[in-house]
Design an enzyme around this catalytic site. Structure first.
Site, PDB file in Angstrom:
ATOM      1  N   GLY A  11      11.554  26.887  15.742  1.00 13.35           N
ATOM      2  CA  GLY A  11      11.292  28.175  15.086  1.00 13.35           C
ATOM      3  C   GLY A  11      11.337  28.039  13.580  1.00 13.35           C
ATOM      4  O   GLY A  11      12.066  27.190  13.054  1.00 13.35           O
ATOM      5  N   LYS A  76       6.644  24.583  21.068  1.00 15.90           N
ATOM      6  CA  LYS A  76       5.991  24.292  22.350  1.00 15.90           C
ATOM      7  C   LYS A  76       5.545  22.829  22.378  1.00 15.90           C
ATOM      8  O   LYS A  76       5.143  22.273  21.364  1.00 15.90           O
ATOM      9  CB  LYS A  76       4.752  25.171  22.510  1.00 15.90           C
ATOM     10  CG  LYS A  76       5.087  26.637  22.645  1.00 15.90           C
ATOM     11  CD  LYS A  76       3.860  27.473  22.874  1.00 15.90           C
ATOM     12  CE  LYS A  76       3.237  27.865  21.575  1.00 15.90           C
ATOM     13  NZ  LYS A  76       2.250  28.918  21.696  1.00 15.90           N
ATOM     14  N   GLY A 117      15.829  22.294  14.458  1.00 10.69           N
ATOM     15  CA  GLY A 117      17.085  22.701  15.086  1.00 10.69           C
ATOM     16  C   GLY A 117      17.522  21.710  16.149  1.00 10.69           C
ATOM     17  O   GLY A 117      17.096  20.546  16.138  1.00 10.69           O
ATOM     18  N   THR A 140      18.483  26.049  11.209  1.00 10.51           N
ATOM     19  CA  THR A 140      18.507  27.093  12.233  1.00 10.51           C
ATOM     20  C   THR A 140      19.150  28.340  11.661  1.00 10.51           C
ATOM     21  O   THR A 140      20.145  28.254  10.945  1.00 10.51           O
ATOM     22  CB  THR A 140      19.284  26.670  13.501  1.00 10.51           C
ATOM     23  OG1 THR A 140      19.585  27.842  14.256  1.00 10.51           O
ATOM     24  CG2 THR A 140      20.566  25.944  13.232  1.00 10.51           C
ATOM     25  N   ASP A 142      20.515  30.267  13.646  1.00 11.40           N
ATOM     26  CA  ASP A 142      21.556  30.551  14.643  1.00 11.40           C
ATOM     27  C   ASP A 142      22.915  29.932  14.299  1.00 11.40           C
ATOM     28  O   ASP A 142      23.930  30.304  14.890  1.00 11.40           O
ATOM     29  CB  ASP A 142      21.135  30.014  16.024  1.00 11.40           C
ATOM     30  CG  ASP A 142      19.800  30.570  16.481  1.00 11.40           C
ATOM     31  OD1 ASP A 142      19.429  31.674  16.039  1.00 11.40           O
ATOM     32  OD2 ASP A 142      19.118  29.900  17.286  1.00 11.40           O
TER      33      ASP A 142
HETATM   34  O1  F6P Z   1      16.508  29.639  17.212  1.00 10.63           O
HETATM   35  C1  F6P Z   1      16.038  30.613  16.350  1.00 10.63           C
HETATM   36  C2  F6P Z   1      15.563  31.828  17.119  1.00 10.63           C
HETATM   37  O2  F6P Z   1      15.133  32.786  16.183  1.00 10.63           O
HETATM   38  C3  F6P Z   1      16.591  32.416  18.075  1.00 10.63           C
HETATM   39  O3  F6P Z   1      17.562  33.169  17.398  1.00 10.63           O
HETATM   40  C4  F6P Z   1      15.695  33.181  18.999  1.00 10.63           C
HETATM   41  O4  F6P Z   1      16.279  33.356  20.276  1.00 10.63           O
HETATM   42  C5  F6P Z   1      14.483  32.301  19.097  1.00 10.63           C
HETATM   43  O5  F6P Z   1      14.478  31.485  17.951  1.00 10.63           O
HETATM   44  C6  F6P Z   1      13.193  33.067  19.181  1.00 10.63           C
HETATM   45  O6  F6P Z   1      12.152  32.154  19.335  1.00 10.63           O
HETATM   46  P1  F6P Z   1      10.619  32.532  19.226  1.00 10.63           P
HETATM   47  O7  F6P Z   1      10.253  32.529  17.785  1.00 10.63           O
HETATM   48  O8  F6P Z   1       9.935  31.475  19.997  1.00 10.63           O
HETATM   49  O9  F6P Z   1      10.444  33.890  19.815  1.00 10.63           O
END
Ligand code: F6P
Length: 364
Positions: A11, A76, A117, A140, A142
């Protein structure tokens, strides 16, 4: 001329561009190093024709305060699970890692810097074991990597989540409401915990401490007198109820392996109603707003430190390592160490004690 390849995976996250810029600027101080970038993580290498761009100082000028990543990213597929379409329309995951490493070497690339991440660091470790000269840079929002004190993007996400709490407090107070804010974080409650403390929420529900709806109700009731009052709840997207359930869906996107978390705030709303809560309830899902836009100064500084350190690890040929911040040093750990333990909130976390100390309930 030596060549280092940079890519951003997983992400996106505020501060990625500041890392890229710092790598390029540090490399420019050496006479014999060129920086190139792979578009959309490793896909730029794996695709035919390849999508590789030259990153010189002009290309990265002024990008340190831009959100997102100029190199684009993806969570992906990747070299170990490249999706290949079958005749019947289904996809199978193919391991193209060996072929990719050969291609990288054939292109005269001496080293790779993978900014990502936990998933990206795992990929880096596997590629390192297969012989690729690779360095990891942790990113990240997170904050779930234990091998570093901090990841850039996290503080920006907290800032955005806190501003959301601030706004929701005034509207909750005006309407005598139960106001729920769902924030990101996957299986870690760090964003929720920090935003709850900074924004003054009374309830904070995080994955590490499954909540009991009756305890949540008790806290809500304590905030209302004869129907008047208000309460702000920050809930992490990965929060777990006493049945051990999270809320998420399997994505239909090809090659997307993660469960997409989201919607736990609405489940809480339903659980509260079922438990007899008669107050007005509203739920806001903050979503990707937490990842977009300008990184705050702290994250730009940390990202710049990481970029310089990553390039210095390349110069020193210290491969198989991830840049890490261990206060007050910018140092490095092996990729193996980096992927061992997730960083989760626990009862001894200083901020947990502070939160409980000011009366925040975790519904446990
Ligand atoms: O890991 C970062 C994050 O933003 C998480 O907090 C969240 O669950 C996920 O990525 C969302 O991913 P995506 O951008 O694929 O929806």
């Amino acid at each position: 001329m030596n060549r280092v390849l940079v890519l951003t995976g997983g992400g996106d996250c505020p501060g990625l561009n500041a890392v890229i810029r710092a790598i390029v600027k540090r490399a420019a101080k050496e006479k014999n190093w060129e920086v190139v970038g792979s578009i959309e993580a490793f896909n730029g290498i794996l695709r035919e024709p390849t999508e590789i761009v030259v990153l010189d100082e002009k290309a990265v000028s002024g990008i340190h305060y831009q959100g997102g990543t100029i190199l684009q990213t993806t969570n992906k597929g990747g070299p170990f699970a490249w999706p290949v379409r079958q005749k019947d329309g289904t996809y199978i995951a193919v391991d193209r890692s060996d072929e990719m490493i050969r291609k990288i070497q054939y292109m005269g690339i001496d080293a790779v810097i993978n900014i990502g991440g936990d998933g990206s660091q795992r990929i880096s470790q596997q590629l390192f074991e297969q012989g690729l000269n690779i360095i990891g840079v942790p990113k990240t929002i997170d904050n779930d990597l234990s091998a570093t004190d901090a990841t850039f993007g996290f503080q920006t996400a907290i800032q955005i989540a806190t501003e959301a709490v601030d706004k929701l407090v005034t509207t909750a107070a005006s309407h005598n409401r139960v106001q729920i804010l769902e924030v990101m974080g996957r299986n870690a409650g760090w964003i929720a915990l920090n935003a709850a403390v900074a924004g003054g929420a009374e309830l904070c529900l995080i994955p590490e401490f499954p909540y009991d709806i009756n305890k949540v109700m008790e806290k809500i009731e304590s905030r209302f007198v004869r129907g008047r009052g208000f309460i702000n709840i920050v809930i992490a997207e990965g929060a777990i109820n006493s049945n051990g359930e999270t809320v998420g869906t399997r994505s239909q996107e090809v090659g997307y392996e993660n469960i997409r978390l989201g919607g736990v705030g609405f489940r809480l709303e339903e659980e509260l109603k079922a438990a007899g809560c008669e107050y007005s309830i509203r739920t806001t899902v903050l979503g990707h707003l937490q990842r977009g836009g300008v990184p705050i100064a702290y994250d730009r500084v940390l990202a710049t430190q990481y970029g310089v350190k990553a390039m210095e690890l390349v110069l020193a040929k210290e491969y198989g390592r991830m840049v890490s911040y261990r206060h007050p040093y910018i140092t490095s750990v092996t990729l193996k160490e980096a992927i061992q333990q997730p960083n989760l909130v626990d009862a001894d976390t200083a901020l947990m004690k502070t939160a409980r100390g000011i009366g925040i309930s975790f519904g446990d």
